[in-house]
Scaffold this motif. Structure first.
Motif, PDB file in Angstrom:
ATOM      1  N   GLY A 197      23.031  24.028  47.375  1.00 27.74           N
ATOM      2  CA  GLY A 197      23.837  23.103  48.193  1.00 27.74           C
ATOM      3  C   GLY A 197      24.761  22.298  47.307  1.00 27.74           C
ATOM      4  N   LEU A 198      26.023  22.223  47.685  1.00 26.72           N
ATOM      5  CA  LEU A 198      26.996  21.466  46.882  1.00 26.72           C
ATOM      6  C   LEU A 198      27.704  20.432  47.750  1.00 26.72           C
ATOM      7  CD1 LEU A 198      28.882  20.877  44.441  1.00 26.72           C
ATOM      8  CD2 LEU A 198      30.273  22.811  45.167  1.00 26.72           C
ATOM      9  N   LYS A 199      27.628  19.192  47.311  1.00 21.80           N
ATOM     10  CA  LYS A 199      28.452  18.143  47.912  1.00 21.80           C
ATOM     11  C   LYS A 199      29.584  17.857  46.940  1.00 21.80           C
ATOM     12  CE  LYS A 199      28.472  13.630  47.248  1.00 21.80           C
ATOM     13  NZ  LYS A 199      29.856  13.155  47.391  1.00 21.80           N
ATOM     14  N   PRO A 200      30.805  18.251  47.280  1.00 22.02           N
ATOM     15  CA  PRO A 200      31.919  18.038  46.346  1.00 22.02           C
ATOM     16  C   PRO A 200      32.291  16.558  46.216  1.00 22.02           C
ATOM     17  CG  PRO A 200      32.441  19.688  48.038  1.00 22.02           C
ATOM     18  CD  PRO A 200      31.225  18.956  48.489  1.00 22.02           C
ATOM     19  N   THR A 201      33.171  16.284  45.290  1.00 18.17           N
ATOM     20  CA  THR A 201      33.743  14.951  45.132  1.00 18.17           C
ATOM     21  C   THR A 201      34.305  14.482  46.476  1.00 18.17           C
ATOM     22  OG1 THR A 201      34.424  15.581  42.897  1.00 18.17           O
ATOM     23  CG2 THR A 201      35.450  13.599  43.824  1.00 18.17           C
ATOM     24  N   TYR A 202      34.087  13.208  46.808  1.00 22.30           N
ATOM     25  CA  TYR A 202      34.649  12.677  48.048  1.00 22.30           C
ATOM     26  C   TYR A 202      36.168  12.866  48.014  1.00 22.30           C
ATOM     27  CZ  TYR A 202      35.880   9.598  51.860  1.00 22.30           C
ATOM     28  OH  TYR A 202      36.383   9.106  53.029  1.00 22.30           O
ATOM     29  N   GLY A 203      36.699  13.470  49.057  1.00 28.57           N
ATOM     30  CA  GLY A 203      38.148  13.682  49.122  1.00 28.57           C
ATOM     31  C   GLY A 203      38.580  15.084  48.719  1.00 28.57           C
ATOM     32  N   ARG A 204      37.639  15.874  48.197  1.00 32.00           N
ATOM     33  CA  ARG A 204      37.972  17.259  47.832  1.00 32.00           C
ATOM     34  C   ARG A 204      38.279  18.102  49.076  1.00 32.00           C
ATOM     35  NH1 ARG A 204      39.383  19.450  42.863  1.00 32.00           N
ATOM     36  NH2 ARG A 204      37.757  19.126  41.325  1.00 32.00           N
ATOM     37  N   ILE A 205      37.434  17.934  50.088  1.00 26.87           N
ATOM     38  CA  ILE A 205      37.547  18.770  51.288  1.00 26.87           C
ATOM     39  C   ILE A 205      37.901  17.878  52.470  1.00 26.87           C
ATOM     40  CG2 ILE A 205      36.275  20.266  52.888  1.00 26.87           C
ATOM     41  CD1 ILE A 205      34.636  21.216  50.484  1.00 26.87           C
ATOM     42  N   SER A 206      38.868  18.320  53.233  1.00 19.76           N
ATOM     43  CA  SER A 206      39.328  17.545  54.386  1.00 19.76           C
ATOM     44  C   SER A 206      38.186  17.267  55.354  1.00 19.76           C
ATOM     45  CB  SER A 206      40.412  18.331  55.114  1.00 19.76           C
ATOM     46  OG  SER A 206      40.670  17.737  56.372  1.00 19.76           O
ATOM     47  N   PRO A 211      42.314  22.429  43.628  1.00 21.24           N
ATOM     48  CA  PRO A 211      41.014  23.052  43.403  1.00 21.24           C
ATOM     49  C   PRO A 211      41.089  23.946  42.175  1.00 21.24           C
ATOM     50  CG  PRO A 211      41.895  23.608  45.592  1.00 21.24           C
ATOM     51  CD  PRO A 211      42.962  22.867  44.863  1.00 21.24           C
ATOM     52  N   GLU A 212      39.957  24.088  41.495  1.00 17.66           N
ATOM     53  CA  GLU A 212      39.952  24.982  40.335  1.00 17.66           C
ATOM     54  C   GLU A 212      39.418  26.347  40.762  1.00 17.66           C
ATOM     55  OE1 GLU A 212      37.854  22.740  37.165  1.00 17.66           O
ATOM     56  OE2 GLU A 212      38.498  21.026  38.364  1.00 17.66           O
ATOM     57  N   ASP A 213      39.535  27.313  39.863  1.00 16.90           N
ATOM     58  CA  ASP A 213      38.980  28.635  40.159  1.00 16.90           C
ATOM     59  C   ASP A 213      37.488  28.613  39.805  1.00 16.90           C
ATOM     60  OD1 ASP A 213      38.263  31.211  40.509  1.00 16.90           O
ATOM     61  OD2 ASP A 213      39.926  32.081  39.371  1.00 16.90           O
ATOM     62  N   TRP A 214      36.717  28.062  40.754  1.00 16.27           N
ATOM     63  CA  TRP A 214      35.302  27.836  40.465  1.00 16.27           C
ATOM     64  C   TRP A 214      34.505  29.141  40.366  1.00 16.27           C
ATOM     65  CZ3 TRP A 214      36.898  23.776  44.201  1.00 16.27           C
ATOM     66  CH2 TRP A 214      37.184  22.565  43.550  1.00 16.27           C
ATOM     67  N   VAL A 215      34.981  30.191  41.067  1.00 19.84           N
ATOM     68  CA  VAL A 215      34.300  31.478  40.957  1.00 19.84           C
ATOM     69  C   VAL A 215      34.398  31.979  39.515  1.00 19.84           C
ATOM     70  CG1 VAL A 215      34.326  33.884  41.692  1.00 19.84           C
ATOM     71  CG2 VAL A 215      34.648  32.066  43.386  1.00 19.84           C
ATOM     72  N   GLY A 263      36.056  26.514  46.859  1.00 20.15           N
ATOM     73  CA  GLY A 263      37.443  26.754  46.457  1.00 20.15           C
ATOM     74  C   GLY A 263      38.359  27.000  47.639  1.00 20.15           C
ATOM     75  N   ILE A 264      37.833  27.666  48.659  1.00 17.73           N
ATOM     76  CA  ILE A 264      38.650  27.951  49.841  1.00 17.73           C
ATOM     77  C   ILE A 264      38.899  26.689  50.666  1.00 17.73           C
ATOM     78  CG2 ILE A 264      38.692  29.215  52.036  1.00 17.73           C
ATOM     79  CD1 ILE A 264      37.031  31.419  50.515  1.00 17.73           C
ATOM     80  N   MET A 265      37.867  25.860  50.753  1.00 19.44           N
ATOM     81  CA  MET A 265      37.996  24.670  51.620  1.00 19.44           C
ATOM     82  C   MET A 265      38.741  23.518  50.963  1.00 19.44           C
ATOM     83  SD  MET A 265      34.306  24.429  53.534  1.00 19.44           S
ATOM     84  CE  MET A 265      33.286  24.525  52.076  1.00 19.44           C
ATOM     85  N   ALA A 266      38.681  23.427  49.632  1.00 24.22           N
ATOM     86  CA  ALA A 266      39.188  22.241  48.940  1.00 24.22           C
ATOM     87  C   ALA A 266      40.708  22.160  48.978  1.00 24.22           C
ATOM     88  CB  ALA A 266      38.704  22.245  47.495  1.00 24.22           C
ATOM     89  N   GLY A 267      41.209  20.967  48.754  1.00 23.43           N
ATOM     90  CA  GLY A 267      42.649  20.756  48.639  1.00 23.43           C
ATOM     91  C   GLY A 267      43.189  19.823  49.717  1.00 23.43           C
ATOM     92  N   GLU A 303      33.097  19.295  39.476  1.00 26.89           N
ATOM     93  CA  GLU A 303      32.433  20.444  40.115  1.00 26.89           C
ATOM     94  C   GLU A 303      32.209  21.594  39.132  1.00 26.89           C
ATOM     95  OE1 GLU A 303      34.769  18.671  41.601  1.00 26.89           O
ATOM     96  OE2 GLU A 303      34.155  18.256  43.664  1.00 26.89           O
ATOM     97  N   SER A 304      33.170  21.816  38.247  1.00 28.98           N
ATOM     98  CA  SER A 304      33.051  22.941  37.316  1.00 28.98           C
ATOM     99  C   SER A 304      31.782  22.826  36.474  1.00 28.98           C
ATOM    100  CB  SER A 304      34.266  22.994  36.383  1.00 28.98           C
ATOM    101  OG  SER A 304      35.372  23.432  37.111  1.00 28.98           O
TER     102      SER A 304
END
Lengths: 498, 490
Positions: free
Chosen positions: B194-203, B249-253, B232-236, B475-476
């Protein structure tokens, strides 16, 4: 038993003064709403009533769960314009806050407004009032903040329906210092503020559609006392005249309460314009706790000095500046100039007309507009679309200037143009209002009047020269205003003396 | 810990090989969902999903000649579960609340829309604690979700449906939302990533709000790589959400792939151990597993450094002032006028306030408790003592983290002091329930990215998640560490 008010003993002879502060909601004339892309005002040519119910909405302004507000930059620019035009300081950081209350036309259960850090603070307006605008005063503006409007509740047949077309329409709330001391000052403040926000193009200024709504905070105190009395808020009055009347009523009501030994309560009252009285809506105890807190969906509004200065540089001439210029350029009286420059439409008409007939005729033009033009427009049914064109006014001013028509006839012509439209020259010809400067045509008229009024003739001859006006008036009436007044007067004097 | 269920990459391999296709895969999920007793889903989008999958299967054969277009459609034909706080146009969205049981939104959440554009198939709406308020998924108006492997236990909350669905093979990956630990706790209890990204990463557009300054969408997945892919798909930036951050977003894959193939990738990484997070009251099994994982990180070349987050003791109370204050505001729109169901009594109400009393009675007990607490905390006369004070403490906690990240690149702790507890075990004691989130709440308050990665099981075979906290936009680093743990710790 002796009565006291704010520690001072009072009786029927005590002079009280009113303490008035105004909160004005100005609707910003943006195309889209403050936080959504929905239309904020009707399509051009439509009135609010023409718009289909709930048509101008998106999920955002309808408050759908999961939606988020996005601030309309144009609304911000308009609010800054209003702040700069009223000499406010623009806060480079301001905060949006949520104001909570339950009401069916508030779709989110809160209104997004500004609280702790508003966009504009510490401005002022210079007002003029009195018969000829001879009284002047500077009124402080505490703050101007941005907020969204609520929807509109419609009650009928036992149901309440909600129209959200208005929900999210951008407003600024302009809060004055409690520095007005009577209804006339309040009226002057409103007119000046209205003149400014319409002149700088941030408000359409349609009073019937609630573009400019006023809440008045009113208290009274014995003259000379520095403390404030118990304040009453009169809500949502949307005509300048009604604000004045509501305050007038309220001041007297409060005086009566004090003088009858009663106690004023802090409350919100509504004004009934038909009965010309205010009545209580809710007292302070019943007031809501709005539970303001910063809206976590909106980052602080951060502006740069450059942005603000660019807006300052784009401000047009303000009503006060224009008034002074008109006085200089056209030799208008200060009061007349104020009248012409405090209404955007008249101001524009004047400018366009003067461009056609030349500035040397500006004063005649101003007289035509202020005297008869404004009277006609203000007495007409506001729903009708009658009006004047610049061409009509400039033609008429030229006709007066070259003595084709008298000023008196010009007023009749205005009334005809207003009712029926048409061209000035054609109306003059059709109505036969060309000024009569032909002595042979006027002489018989005057002879007849003198013959019919021997008493007045006697009076004049015995030294009562004021009677002259009576004869001139009678002669004007008989010629339906067509007589050249200077010529007429000379002729009457000659006849009376001869 | 090695997952046995296929990853997104492996599923795409099977599409390429022709051994599976989007339609048959999707049909298989619906068969399992219908047979499952977990109560993971509230609403299924069967027709919509099958139609989508059918189209994708045809496209795969025709337009793409049997080769999954992984570049343009990285989620091609991947069936996902969506937590039922995220809107989908035309699909009932309940927030597991009676008050929204009939709500059908007219728009799709940005995060969901982006996944669907990438080829994902949304199977349905996953169960949760009502309005995402809870740590056990027992607060759902649609009944509790059961733990994937121990049906007498809770899956954790509030994204309990998401945790169980991923672990029990009821979707390939799920979206959760995290306000104070709502992704990380169920990920830990259910043994998924489970990943909770930085606040504001994902709309957050389309995420029905619980506490707006804390809420964040994130993936719950079988593998670290899948989590990287979805994030990566959701962020931005999203123009519909002014709180999204202008950080690409970075290329996290790629980050994950590199870490997988490089045994030296954690060399010199400074792993911070917050003294305040290793307290009495942590289950011995949990402590053991976390210590073993830390030992593993050392073996990988990481440097373990002690750090301190001195304001941790105020975290739970600070959170429960800020979150409930925002919740009380966010939930005011459910008043039965526009949103929310109108009960009989409301229709007979003589005044608006009577009406609200009836309409708002439909909230569950925990939601009511939080609305009341929040209303109190924002009331005039109490605002300074509660909300304002909490906001100040929150700033201090952010500062704590900034100081800690001077010394460390990533912080580790248990996700929760315990493993999955029994249904009903804590539901009578809200305070004890709130303490379940004691380690996850601080990162939420600071808006930092954080993860739960499985690191073992306790004696009862219950999953244990290790909590990784990164600096803002870190996240990286989280994914790199999680990837090494996933590959090496069994």
């Amino acid at each position: 038993m002796s009565l006291t008010c704010l520690g001072v003993s009072v009786d029927v002879n005590t002079e009280f003064e009113a303490v008035i502060g105004l909160e004005v909601h100005v609707q910003l004339a943006t195309d889209s709403k403050i936080f959504s892309s929905a239309r904020a005002r009707p399509e051009p040519g439509n009135s609010v009533a023409d718009e289909a119910v709930n048509k101008n909405t998106t999920p955002v302004c309808a408050g759908h769960p999961g939606t988020l507000p996005v601030l309309n930059q144009k609304a911000v620019n308009y609010a800054i314009r209003a702040g700069l035009a009223t000499s406010c300081k623009i806060n480079l950081k301001s905060i949006f806050a949520r104001k909570h209350y339950f009401y069916p036309d508030s779709p989110k259960g809160y209104q997004i407004s500004q609280y702790d850090l508003p966009l504009c603070e510490g401005g002022h307006l210079d007002i003029e009032w009195g018969e000829e605008g001879e009284m002047t005063k500077r009124i402080g503006i505490t703050r101007i903040h941005m907020e969204e409007d609520a929807g509109k509740s419609v009650h009928h047949h036992g149901y309440s329906l909600v129209n959200l077309n208005r929900a999210g329409v951008p407003l600024i709330e302009v809060v004055s210092e409690p520095e007005m001391r009577g209804p006339a000052e309040a009226g002057a403040y409103l007119r000046k503020l209205y003149a400014i926000v319409t002149a700088i193009g941030v408000c359409d200024g349609n009073l019937q559609e609630g573009n400019f709504r006023c809440d008045a905070n009113v208290s009274i105190r014995p003259k000379g006392v520095k403390e404030f009395g118990t304040r009453v808020e009169i809500k949502n009055v949307n005509s300048f005249r009604f604000v004045e009347k509501a305050i007038e009523y309220e001041v007297e009501r409060q005086r009566q309460v004090i003088l009858s030994g009663g106690k004023l309560v802090q409350e919100t009252r509504l004004y009934d314009s038909q009965k010309n009285r205010t009545f209580s809506m809710r007292t302070k105890e019943e007031a809501e706790d709005y539970r303001y807190f910063p809206d976590p969906d909106l980052p602080p509004l951060i502006l740069s000095e450059e942005q603000v200065e660019a807006i300052r540089a784009s401000l047009p001439e303000l009503p006060d500046q224009k008034r002074d210029r008109y006085i200089r350029e056209f030799g208008l009286k200060r009061y007349d100039s104020t009248l012409l420059t405090s209404d955007v439409l008249w101001g524009r008409l004047f400018q366009e007309s003067v461009a056609l007939c030349g500035r040397e005729n500006g004063k005649i033009l101003a007289n035509l507009m202020i005297g008869e033009g404004m009277r006609l427009v203000s007495s007409a049914d506001p729903d009708e679309t009658k009006g004047f064109t610049a061409k009509q006014f400039s033609d008429l001013a030229l006709a007066v200037a070259d003595q084709t028509v008298s000023m008196t006839a010009a007023k009749q012509i205005l009334a005809i143009l207003f009712e029926q439209g048409g061209e000035v020259g054609a109306v003059i010809d059709r109505e036969g209002l060309r000024q009569v400067s032909d002595l042979s045509a006027l002489e018989p008229v005057i002879d007849e009047i003198l013959a019919k009024n021997p008493k007045q003739v006697e009076e004049y001859r015995s030294g009562k020269e004021k009677v002259l006006g009576f004869f001139v008036g009678q002669a004007m009436k008989a010629t339906r205003g067509k007589a050249n007044p200077a010529l007429l007067q000379d002729l009457v004097i000659r006849k009376l003396k001869g | 810990m090695k997952q046995t269920l296929p990853s997104i990459q492996e599923i795409h391999d099977s599409f390429d090989a022709g051994t599976s296709d989007p339609l048959s895969l999707t049909e298989g999920f619906f068969t399992r969902i219908k047979a499952s007793k977990h109560n993971a889903y509230i609403t299924l989008c069967e027709d919509r999903a099958l139609q989508q999958a059918r189209n994708l299967s045809i496209e795969l054969k025709t337009a793409f000649q049997g080769k999954v277009p992984r570049q343009t459609h990285p989620l091609f034909g991947i069936p996902l579960g969506i937590k039922d706080v995220l809107t989908m146009d035309g699909v009932r969205t309940t927030c597991a609340s009676r008050i929204l049981e009939n709500y059908v939104p007219p728009f799709t959440a940005t995060a969901v829309a982006r996944l669907e554009v990438a080829g994902a198939v949304s199977l349905g709406k996953l169960n949760l604690d009502e309005f995402a308020m809870g740590s056990s998924n027992e607060n759902s108006a649609f009944g509790p979700v059961l733990h994937p492997t121990h049906p007498d236990r809770v899956p954790g909350g509030s994204s309990g449906g998401s945790g169980t669905a991923v672990a029990a093979d009821l979707c390939v990956a799920a979206l959760g939302t995290d306000t104070g630990g709502s992704i990380r706790l169920p990920a830990s209890f259910c043994g998924v990533v489970g990943l909770k990204p930085t606040y504001g990463r994902i709309s957050r557009y389309g995420q029905i709000a619980f506490a707006s300054s804390l809420d964040q969408i994130g993936p719950m997945t079988r593998t670290v790589r899948d989590a990287a892919l979805l994030t990566g798909i959701m962020a931005g930036v999203d123009e519909n959400d002014s709180t999204t951050l202008a950080r690409a977003p970075e290329d996290w894959v790629a980050v994950v792939d590199r870490a997988n193939g490089d045994s030296s990738s954690l060399h010199g990484l400074r792993v911070g151990i917050p003294a305040e997070y290793f307290i009495d009251g942590i289950d011995p099994g949990v402590r053991q597993a976390i210590e073993r994982a830390i030992e593993f990180l050392k073996q990988e070349g990481a440097l373990v450094v002690p750090v301190s987050l001195p304001h941790t003791e105020y975290a739970v109370s600070t959170y429960y002032v800020i979150a409930v204050s925002e919740a009380s505001s966010n939930l005011s729109r459910y008043d039965g006028v526009r949103f929310g169901v109108r009960p009989e009594g409301a229709m007979r109400a003589a005044t608006p306030s009577e009406f609200y009393k009836e309409a708002r009675a439909l909230f569950g007990a925990e939601v009511k408790r939080r609305i009341m607490l929040g209303t109190f905390a924002l009331s005039s006369g109490y605002f300074d003592a509660y909300y304002r004070k909490a906001a100040q403490v929150r700033r201090l906690m952010r500062q704590d983290f900034e100081n800690a990240f001077q010394k460390a690149d990533v912080l580790v702790s248990p996700v929760s002091p315990t493993t999955a507890f029994r249904l009903g075990e804590k539901s009578k004691n809200p305070l004890q329930m709130y303490l379940t989130d004691i380690f996850t709440i601080p990162a939420s308050l600071a808006g930092l990215p954080a993860m739960s990665i499985p690191v073992g099981e306790d004696a009862d075979g219950l999953s244990i998640g290790m909590h990784l906290i990164g600096p803002r936009f870190g996240e990286s680093t989280l994914l790199r560490v999680a990837s090494r743990i996933e590959g090496g710790l069994s």
